[in-house]
Design a protein around this motif. Structure first.
Motif, PDB file in Angstrom:
ATOM      1  N   PRO A   3      -2.644  -9.010 -40.344  1.00 26.31           N
ATOM      2  CA  PRO A   3      -3.185  -9.980 -39.397  1.00 26.31           C
ATOM      3  C   PRO A   3      -4.358  -9.395 -38.610  1.00 26.31           C
ATOM      4  CG  PRO A   3      -0.793  -9.836 -39.224  1.00 26.31           C
ATOM      5  CD  PRO A   3      -1.229  -8.714 -40.111  1.00 26.31           C
ATOM      6  N   ILE A   4      -5.323 -10.233 -38.301  1.00 22.43           N
ATOM      7  CA  ILE A   4      -6.469  -9.816 -37.506  1.00 22.43           C
ATOM      8  C   ILE A   4      -6.091  -9.931 -36.035  1.00 22.43           C
ATOM      9  CG2 ILE A   4      -8.867 -10.345 -36.898  1.00 22.43           C
ATOM     10  CD1 ILE A   4      -9.138 -11.529 -39.726  1.00 22.43           C
ATOM     11  N   VAL A   5      -6.177  -8.828 -35.305  1.00 24.53           N
ATOM     12  CA  VAL A   5      -5.850  -8.826 -33.888  1.00 24.53           C
ATOM     13  C   VAL A   5      -7.071  -8.376 -33.106  1.00 24.53           C
ATOM     14  CG1 VAL A   5      -4.367  -7.894 -32.084  1.00 24.53           C
ATOM     15  CG2 VAL A   5      -3.433  -8.347 -34.362  1.00 24.53           C
ATOM     16  N   LYS A   6      -7.442  -9.154 -32.115  1.00 28.51           N
ATOM     17  CA  LYS A   6      -8.578  -8.833 -31.271  1.00 28.51           C
ATOM     18  C   LYS A   6      -8.147  -8.961 -29.820  1.00 28.51           C
ATOM     19  CE  LYS A   6     -13.294 -10.362 -30.215  1.00 28.51           C
ATOM     20  NZ  LYS A   6     -14.339 -11.360 -30.527  1.00 28.51           N
ATOM     21  N   SER A   7      -8.382  -7.907 -29.014  1.00 32.88           N
ATOM     22  CA  SER A   7      -7.979  -7.908 -27.617  1.00 32.88           C
ATOM     23  C   SER A   7      -9.203  -7.852 -26.720  1.00 32.88           C
ATOM     24  CB  SER A   7      -7.068  -6.711 -27.321  1.00 32.88           C
ATOM     25  OG  SER A   7      -5.916  -6.750 -28.134  1.00 32.88           O
ATOM     26  N   SER A   8      -9.084  -8.512 -25.571  1.00 35.49           N
ATOM     27  CA  SER A   8     -10.163  -8.487 -24.589  1.00 35.49           C
ATOM     28  C   SER A   8      -9.602  -8.020 -23.251  1.00 35.49           C
ATOM     29  CB  SER A   8     -10.774  -9.886 -24.425  1.00 35.49           C
ATOM     30  OG  SER A   8     -11.383 -10.302 -25.634  1.00 35.49           O
ATOM     31  N   ASN A   9     -10.215  -6.970 -22.704  1.00 36.23           N
ATOM     32  CA  ASN A   9      -9.786  -6.448 -21.417  1.00 36.23           C
ATOM     33  C   ASN A   9     -10.723  -6.970 -20.338  1.00 36.23           C
ATOM     34  OD1 ASN A   9      -7.842  -5.015 -22.829  1.00 36.23           O
ATOM     35  ND2 ASN A   9      -9.181  -3.243 -23.090  1.00 36.23           N
ATOM     36  N   LEU A  10     -10.273  -7.976 -19.632  1.00 42.41           N
ATOM     37  CA  LEU A  10     -11.113  -8.675 -18.660  1.00 42.41           C
ATOM     38  C   LEU A  10     -10.626  -8.430 -17.240  1.00 42.41           C
ATOM     39  CD1 LEU A  10     -11.183 -12.019 -20.666  1.00 42.41           C
ATOM     40  CD2 LEU A  10     -13.051 -10.379 -20.519  1.00 42.41           C
ATOM     41  N   ALA A  11     -10.045  -7.257 -17.009  1.00 37.09           N
ATOM     42  CA  ALA A  11      -9.463  -6.958 -15.703  1.00 37.09           C
ATOM     43  C   ALA A  11     -10.525  -6.927 -14.616  1.00 37.09           C
ATOM     44  CB  ALA A  11      -8.722  -5.633 -15.753  1.00 37.09           C
ATOM     45  N   LEU A  65      -5.598 -13.228 -11.268  1.00 38.68           N
ATOM     46  CA  LEU A  65      -4.877 -13.569 -12.497  1.00 38.68           C
ATOM     47  C   LEU A  65      -4.778 -12.385 -13.446  1.00 38.68           C
ATOM     48  CD1 LEU A  65      -6.410 -17.101 -13.225  1.00 38.68           C
ATOM     49  CD2 LEU A  65      -4.173 -16.597 -12.218  1.00 38.68           C
ATOM     50  N   THR A  66      -5.675 -11.416 -13.319  1.00 38.03           N
ATOM     51  CA  THR A  66      -5.658 -10.241 -14.200  1.00 38.03           C
ATOM     52  C   THR A  66      -4.746  -9.138 -13.666  1.00 38.03           C
ATOM     53  OG1 THR A  66      -7.490  -9.043 -13.140  1.00 38.03           O
ATOM     54  CG2 THR A  66      -8.069 -10.736 -14.752  1.00 38.03           C
ATOM     55  N   GLY A  67      -4.155  -9.345 -12.485  1.00 34.36           N
ATOM     56  CA  GLY A  67      -3.347  -8.314 -11.841  1.00 34.36           C
ATOM     57  C   GLY A  67      -1.922  -8.259 -12.345  1.00 34.36           C
ATOM     58  N   VAL A  68      -1.119  -7.491 -11.629  1.00 32.96           N
ATOM     59  CA  VAL A  68       0.297  -7.335 -11.951  1.00 32.96           C
ATOM     60  C   VAL A  68       1.125  -7.494 -10.681  1.00 32.96           C
ATOM     61  CG1 VAL A  68      -0.001  -5.866 -13.989  1.00 32.96           C
ATOM     62  CG2 VAL A  68       0.094  -4.828 -11.709  1.00 32.96           C
ATOM     63  N   VAL A  69       2.360  -7.971 -10.866  1.00 34.28           N
ATOM     64  CA  VAL A  69       3.323  -8.069  -9.769  1.00 34.28           C
ATOM     65  C   VAL A  69       4.159  -6.794  -9.759  1.00 34.28           C
ATOM     66  CG1 VAL A  69       5.258  -9.379  -8.811  1.00 34.28           C
ATOM     67  CG2 VAL A  69       3.396 -10.577 -10.002  1.00 34.28           C
ATOM     68  N   VAL A  70       4.213  -6.143  -8.597  1.00 36.97           N
ATOM     69  CA  VAL A  70       4.946  -4.883  -8.458  1.00 36.97           C
ATOM     70  C   VAL A  70       5.737  -4.911  -7.156  1.00 36.97           C
ATOM     71  CG1 VAL A  70       3.247  -3.551  -9.768  1.00 36.97           C
ATOM     72  CG2 VAL A  70       3.021  -3.744  -7.276  1.00 36.97           C
ATOM     73  N   ALA A  89      -5.545   0.793 -16.031  1.00 35.67           N
ATOM     74  CA  ALA A  89      -6.079   0.841 -17.401  1.00 35.67           C
ATOM     75  C   ALA A  89      -4.953   0.855 -18.421  1.00 35.67           C
ATOM     76  CB  ALA A  89      -6.970   2.066 -17.565  1.00 35.67           C
ATOM     77  N   THR A  90      -3.874   1.584 -18.116  1.00 34.68           N
ATOM     78  CA  THR A  90      -2.728   1.645 -19.033  1.00 34.68           C
ATOM     79  C   THR A  90      -2.047   0.295 -19.141  1.00 34.68           C
ATOM     80  OG1 THR A  90      -2.360   3.979 -18.513  1.00 34.68           O
ATOM     81  CG2 THR A  90      -0.516   2.762 -19.480  1.00 34.68           C
ATOM     82  N   GLN A  91      -1.882  -0.391 -18.014  1.00 30.94           N
ATOM     83  CA  GLN A  91      -1.230  -1.710 -18.026  1.00 30.94           C
ATOM     84  C   GLN A  91      -2.060  -2.726 -18.792  1.00 30.94           C
ATOM     85  OE1 GLN A  91      -0.910  -2.084 -13.794  1.00 30.94           O
ATOM     86  NE2 GLN A  91       1.025  -0.962 -13.679  1.00 30.94           N
ATOM     87  N   ILE A  92      -3.368  -2.646 -18.673  1.00 26.77           N
ATOM     88  CA  ILE A  92      -4.234  -3.551 -19.431  1.00 26.77           C
ATOM     89  C   ILE A  92      -4.200  -3.215 -20.917  1.00 26.77           C
ATOM     90  CG2 ILE A  92      -6.645  -4.142 -19.856  1.00 26.77           C
ATOM     91  CD1 ILE A  92      -5.492  -5.654 -17.563  1.00 26.77           C
ATOM     92  N   GLU A  93      -4.124  -1.929 -21.231  1.00 29.45           N
ATOM     93  CA  GLU A  93      -4.031  -1.523 -22.635  1.00 29.45           C
ATOM     94  C   GLU A  93      -2.734  -2.036 -23.255  1.00 29.45           C
ATOM     95  OE1 GLU A  93      -4.076   2.542 -25.405  1.00 29.45           O
ATOM     96  OE2 GLU A  93      -4.488   2.662 -23.253  1.00 29.45           O
ATOM     97  N   ASP A  94      -1.633  -1.962 -22.485  1.00 29.77           N
ATOM     98  CA  ASP A  94      -0.344  -2.443 -22.994  1.00 29.77           C
ATOM     99  C   ASP A  94      -0.348  -3.960 -23.161  1.00 29.77           C
ATOM    100  OD1 ASP A  94       0.658   0.115 -23.033  1.00 29.77           O
ATOM    101  OD2 ASP A  94       1.664  -0.044 -21.085  1.00 29.77           O
ATOM    102  N   TYR A  95      -0.903  -4.670 -22.173  1.00 31.82           N
ATOM    103  CA  TYR A  95      -0.912  -6.128 -22.206  1.00 31.82           C
ATOM    104  C   TYR A  95      -2.296  -6.636 -21.813  1.00 31.82           C
ATOM    105  CZ  TYR A  95       4.071  -5.316 -22.395  1.00 31.82           C
ATOM    106  OH  TYR A  95       5.306  -4.866 -22.769  1.00 31.82           O
ATOM    107  N   PRO A  96      -3.203  -6.738 -22.803  1.00 33.71           N
ATOM    108  CA  PRO A  96      -4.565  -7.202 -22.530  1.00 33.71           C
ATOM    109  C   PRO A  96      -4.563  -8.619 -21.955  1.00 33.71           C
ATOM    110  CG  PRO A  96      -4.392  -6.239 -24.733  1.00 33.71           C
ATOM    111  CD  PRO A  96      -3.003  -6.393 -24.225  1.00 33.71           C
ATOM    112  N   ILE A  97      -5.635  -8.950 -21.264  1.00 34.59           N
ATOM    113  CA  ILE A  97      -5.746 -10.293 -20.686  1.00 34.59           C
ATOM    114  C   ILE A  97      -5.747 -11.351 -21.791  1.00 34.59           C
ATOM    115  CG2 ILE A  97      -7.094 -11.773 -19.163  1.00 34.59           C
ATOM    116  CD1 ILE A  97      -5.990  -9.203 -17.859  1.00 34.59           C
ATOM    117  N   LEU A  98      -6.427 -11.062 -22.877  1.00 32.05           N
ATOM    118  CA  LEU A  98      -6.524 -12.003 -23.998  1.00 32.05           C
ATOM    119  C   LEU A  98      -6.289 -11.269 -25.307  1.00 32.05           C
ATOM    120  CD1 LEU A  98      -7.356 -14.721 -25.371  1.00 32.05           C
ATOM    121  CD2 LEU A  98      -9.729 -13.886 -25.263  1.00 32.05           C
TER     122      LEU A  98
END
Length: 487
Positions: A3-11, A65-70, A89-98
């Motif tokens: 499968p083609i997977v493309k991620s966008s980090n828009l943090a 919307l790009t943040g995290v609840v902690v 950066a690690t959290q965005i890498e684990d779960y990209p915005i798109l």
């Protein structure tokens, strides 16, 4: 071929902020909103480009919307408070915005009665103590269909605001230069949150409009889910017949006008909303199903909780993007029946089929109590409840019995079926919360369809099986029933 997977980090970077007491009342869950589009005759490159453009503009305008609840560390020793902060950066890498993924094989939307995890941008089982993404989007290309799955942490925003955010996304997808519809600014959001927090010191606390249930009891029930297959939470969609709900509402009005005063207490309104009748029916039938499935747990509540948007009544700006939901509670699912001679004197009209006088009285009682509970949520009561919540030492202690009591969220009046430019029109819309048995969404009808009552219902496996044989529920179903759970 993989499968083609493309991620966008828009943090984005934004000032962290503490969530309000209202954000701590809602279920601490991830909800998934699912939109489907046809790809027939469309340019895939242009479609993907419009999605990227839409989410990029959305995140630029609403960076939280790009943040995290902690968890939030409080100097006053309060417990179970949460905040929103920028993602690392690690959290965005684990779960990209798109994430954009092309699935090379047939990929069903549901697997074993739950939303297919291959389609979601974040795991559906997400511990509340972990950094949890506020909002993430996965764009799934499945043959000739495009499926957008939005995962949102309910502690950061409610369904009303999510749908307003989706409207913004649709606008940006059509034209990146379009003016924003959800007109707000960070200082407006900060001011509203501050006003909610300040209520605690300025307003006299009032009792909560719902019954508290021990959090340990709810956790014990959740833990059994993993060792008892009959408690595995299933998600099913149902369609109730609109005309039968009208008949039931007519019976409700007749019951209220014919019952002696000591049973009716107050006459029902001639304009009782149909959604309250639907909510009462769902509450009654699911409660009976759960009692039948788990006969040794008759102590479990039969309460109905319905999500109530308090923006207007609480004088909170419509553009405020945090949670503005309070549960209104109706009791009465297991209340004492009037004498048989009273019940059987209720005049009925139309073809009510399998309806029994006892069913009509229970629906009448639940809906009447629900209407009264919602009418009590005026500005003074809302502010008093917020003051009560704010002064609590443990902000995890005042949640209603989610997962135990029935909880209904009515978004039927929403308008998610919009045009997204290159994506075209939304073909289908659904909502999923996978791990919370006793949850029901009342969903909007697709454009051009016959009026109906579309439900997304989550129940324990055994209870779902019992619900399918409930005479009242079977009577209320539309002739063509939409079901996607596998028993």
């Amino acid at each position: 071929m993989a499968p083609i997977v493309k991620s966008s980090n828009l943090a984005h970077i934004f000032p962290p902020y503490n969530l309000t007491p209202l954000d701590h009342v809602v279920p601490w869950e991830i909800f998934n909103a699912v939109f489907s589009f046809s790809l027939l005759g469309k340019d895939i490159f242009e479609v993907v480009q419009s999605v990227e453009r839409g989410i990029s503009n959305l995140c630029s305008n609403f960076p939280f919307l790009t943040g995290v609840v902690v968890p939030s560390i409080q100097p006053n020793g309060r417990r179970n408070l949460f905040m929103v902060q920028p993602a690392s950066a690690t959290q965005i890498e684990d779960y990209p915005i798109l994430v954009i993924q092309e699935h090379t094989e047939s990929t069903p939307k549901t697997v074993n009665g739950r939303l297919n995890p291959a389609l979601t941008p974040v795991p559906m089982l997400y511990p509340a103590s972990n950094p949890s993404p506020v909002l993430r989007l996965k764009t799934n290309i499945v043959r000739d269909e495009l499926i957008l799955v939005w995962s949102c942490d309910h502690r950061a925003l409610d369904g009303t605001i999510f749908l307003a955010i989706f409207d913004e996304f649709a606008t940006f997808s059509r034209d990146p230069n379009s003016p924003r519809k959800l007109a707000t600014a960070p200082d407006v959001q900060d001011k509203t949150r501050q006003e909610i927090h300040e209520i605690a010191s300025a307003i006299k606390p009032q009792r909560l409009p719902w019954t508290l249930i021990s959090p340990s009891a709810s956790r014990a029930k959740e833990s059994r889910e993993f060792i008892d297959s009959c408690r595995f939470a299933l998600s099913s969609s149902y369609v109730l017949d609109h005309q039968k709900i009208v008949l039931l509402r007519d019976a409700y009005i007749l019951a209220g006008s014919s019952l002696p005063e000591k049973h009716s207490k107050s006459p029902p309104s001639q304009i009782t909303p149909l959604n309250m009748i639907v909510s009462a029916l769902v509450s009654l039938c699911t409660n009976r199903a759960r009692l039948k499935a788990f006969p040794n747990e008759r102590e479990q509540p039969s309460d109905l909780l319905i999500a109530t948007n308090i923006r207007k009544a609480g004088h909170i700006p419509r553009s405020y993007m945090g949670n503005c939901i309070l549960p209104a509670e109706s009791k009465g699912g297991s209340s004492v029946l009037p004498p048989p001679e009273v019940l059987h004197n209720i005049p009925l009209r139309g073809s009510l089929g399998a309806l029994q006088p006892e069913d009509i009285w229970h629906v009448y009682n639940i809906a009447k109590n629900l209407r009264q509970a919602r009418e009590l949520l005026d500005r003074e009561r809302i502010q008093g409840v917020i003051a009560n919540l704010s002064r609590s030492h443990d902000w995890g202690s005042f949640q209603p019995g989610y997962g135990v009591s029935m909880f209904i969220s009515d978004i039927k009046a929403a308008s998610p079926y919009m045009n997204l430019g290159p994506l075209g029109d939304v073909q289908s819309f659904d909502m999923y919360v996978e791990t919370l048995p006793g949850l029901c969404f009342i969903l909007p009808d697709p454009p051009g369809s016959e009026p109906s009552w579309r439900l997304r219902l989550v129940l324990e496996r055994a209870a779902m099986e019992c619900l399918s044989s409930d005479p009242l529920f079977r009577w209320a179903l539309a002739p063509t029933v939409c079901r996607d759970a596998k028993m």
